[in-house]
Motif scaffolding. Sequence first.
Motif, PDB file in Angstrom:
ATOM      1  N   UNK A  41       0.832  -1.203   0.000  1.00 32.37           N
ATOM      2  CA  UNK A  41       0.000   0.000   0.000  1.00 32.37           C
ATOM      3  C   UNK A  41       0.871   1.261   0.000  1.00 32.37           C
ATOM      4  N   UNK A  42       1.977   1.206   0.721  1.00 37.37           N
ATOM      5  CA  UNK A  42       2.912   2.335   0.710  1.00 37.37           C
ATOM      6  C   UNK A  42       3.471   2.549  -0.698  1.00 37.37           C
ATOM      7  N   UNK A  43       3.880   1.451  -1.339  1.00 39.56           N
ATOM      8  CA  UNK A  43       4.431   1.543  -2.690  1.00 39.56           C
ATOM      9  C   UNK A  43       3.376   2.072  -3.664  1.00 39.56           C
ATOM     10  N   UNK A  44       2.151   1.558  -3.549  1.00 38.20           N
ATOM     11  CA  UNK A  44       1.070   2.000  -4.428  1.00 38.20           C
ATOM     12  C   UNK A  44       0.780   3.480  -4.278  1.00 38.20           C
ATOM     13  N   UNK A  45       0.723   3.952  -3.029  1.00 39.26           N
ATOM     14  CA  UNK A  45       0.476   5.378  -2.786  1.00 39.26           C
ATOM     15  C   UNK A  45       1.636   6.230  -3.300  1.00 39.26           C
ATOM     16  N   UNK A  46       2.863   5.706  -3.188  1.00 38.47           N
ATOM     17  CA  UNK A  46       4.027   6.442  -3.681  1.00 38.47           C
ATOM     18  C   UNK A  46       4.039   6.567  -5.195  1.00 38.47           C
ATOM     19  N   UNK A  47       3.637   5.512  -5.896  1.00 36.57           N
ATOM     20  CA  UNK A  47       3.617   5.552  -7.362  1.00 36.57           C
ATOM     21  C   UNK A  47       2.612   6.565  -7.897  1.00 36.57           C
ATOM     22  N   UNK A  48       1.522   6.751  -7.186  1.00 31.66           N
ATOM     23  CA  UNK A  48       0.487   7.669  -7.651  1.00 31.66           C
ATOM     24  C   UNK A  48       0.966   9.120  -7.677  1.00 31.66           C
ATOM     25  N   UNK A  49       2.020   9.417  -6.910  1.00 34.69           N
ATOM     26  CA  UNK A  49       2.545  10.784  -6.895  1.00 34.69           C
ATOM     27  C   UNK A  49       3.025  11.197  -8.284  1.00 34.69           C
ATOM     28  N   UNK A  50       3.466  10.225  -9.092  1.00 27.58           N
ATOM     29  CA  UNK A  50       4.041  10.520 -10.409  1.00 27.58           C
ATOM     30  C   UNK A  50       2.983  10.541 -11.514  1.00 27.58           C
ATOM     31  N   UNK A  51       1.735  10.800 -11.142  1.00 25.17           N
ATOM     32  CA  UNK A  51       0.636  10.786 -12.102  1.00 25.17           C
ATOM     33  C   UNK A  51       0.831  11.829 -13.201  1.00 25.17           C
ATOM     34  N   UNK A  52       1.453  12.969 -12.881  1.00 16.88           N
ATOM     35  CA  UNK A  52       1.671  14.001 -13.900  1.00 16.88           C
ATOM     36  C   UNK A  52       2.768  13.615 -14.887  1.00 16.88           C
ATOM     37  N   UNK A  53       3.641  12.695 -14.479  1.00 15.54           N
ATOM     38  CA  UNK A  53       4.671  12.183 -15.388  1.00 15.54           C
ATOM     39  C   UNK A  53       4.067  11.220 -16.394  1.00 15.54           C
ATOM     40  N   UNK A  54       3.255  10.292 -15.867  1.00 16.14           N
ATOM     41  CA  UNK A  54       2.551   9.331 -16.721  1.00 16.14           C
ATOM     42  C   UNK A  54       1.391   8.739 -15.944  1.00 16.14           C
ATOM     43  N   UNK A  55       0.251   8.600 -16.601  1.00 17.19           N
ATOM     44  CA  UNK A  55      -0.930   8.024 -15.962  1.00 17.19           C
ATOM     45  C   UNK A  55      -0.711   6.567 -15.596  1.00 17.19           C
ATOM     46  N   UNK A  56       0.293   5.948 -16.238  1.00 15.56           N
ATOM     47  CA  UNK A  56       0.600   4.535 -15.973  1.00 15.56           C
ATOM     48  C   UNK A  56       0.982   4.334 -14.514  1.00 15.56           C
ATOM     49  N   UNK A  57       1.726   5.284 -13.935  1.00 13.12           N
ATOM     50  CA  UNK A  57       2.121   5.176 -12.532  1.00 13.12           C
ATOM     51  C   UNK A  57       0.890   5.113 -11.626  1.00 13.12           C
ATOM     52  N   UNK A  58      -0.110   5.920 -11.947  1.00 10.07           N
ATOM     53  CA  UNK A  58      -1.334   5.941 -11.140  1.00 10.07           C
ATOM     54  C   UNK A  58      -2.081   4.615 -11.239  1.00 10.07           C
TER      55      UNK A  58
END
Length: 275
Positions: A41-58
């Motif tokens: 869950x920590x990793x998932x929440x961290x990846x979402x921060x990069x949503x402006x870089x690519x929607x794939x991270x979200x």
Amino acid sequence: YMVDAFSLLFMFLYPFGCIPEAYIIDNVSMQIGLTISALCLIIGAGLKIFINTSIVFAYIGQFLTAIFQPAILNSPGKIAATWFNEKKRTLVTSICCVSNTIGVMFGYIFHVFFIEENTVNPKIWKDSFQFYLFIEFIITLILCLMFMALMRNKPKYPPSKSQKKKKILSLKEGLQSLKKDTNFIKVLISLTCIVGFINIFGTIFNSYMALYKIKDSSATYTAATANLVGILAALIVGHIIDKSKKYKYAMLICNIISLCTFIVTLILMETINQK
């Protein structure tokens, strides 16, 4: 469409994590199962921060959240049965479930303070949304690290006789025993209807608010109020069940209330639509 896709992705993937995670928690180690889930869950929440870089991270972050969150959300009953005796289990389960609801309520409230509403500049909105995801990640990180540090597999001494005589079943044996348990099937159908309605409403909530041109801030307070009522009701019902042991009647009353609220929702939707 993209917003709805996030909710639908979560709803679609969530069931796939339920059974294997429940098996690990029951037969391997509750501490290991919940710790792995909290870490993901920590990793998932961290990846979402990069949503402006690519929607794939979200989407990857949403995938991890949907797959591993069931271990946390479905564990209140297990935690109550492992650490508390029969007199306290219903209330403890209610408190644990309420903590999940409180998290959802804060999620509805917090975004109002970080996301600029109705801005004409897309960059400003994206930056504020990314900052909100960063705050969400920090909160998730702190809570999950505290959870992993404090979580223990089981108490030194079993809190009840049922825990002492507990027999460990394989996944296949467990599913077969549940399939033959008619009482479990009835409870499963009942809870599926109730929880299913709640999840459906949560998925379409934003669309429902937008349809009637309700402001984001107003929608936030509406959701927070609904969650607060649910929290108070859960604590009251849990306390009453612990004292009376009238499980069947409590379930019947909860079902009737759910049905009534569903009917009222439909009537109100039709009334607003006519206006």
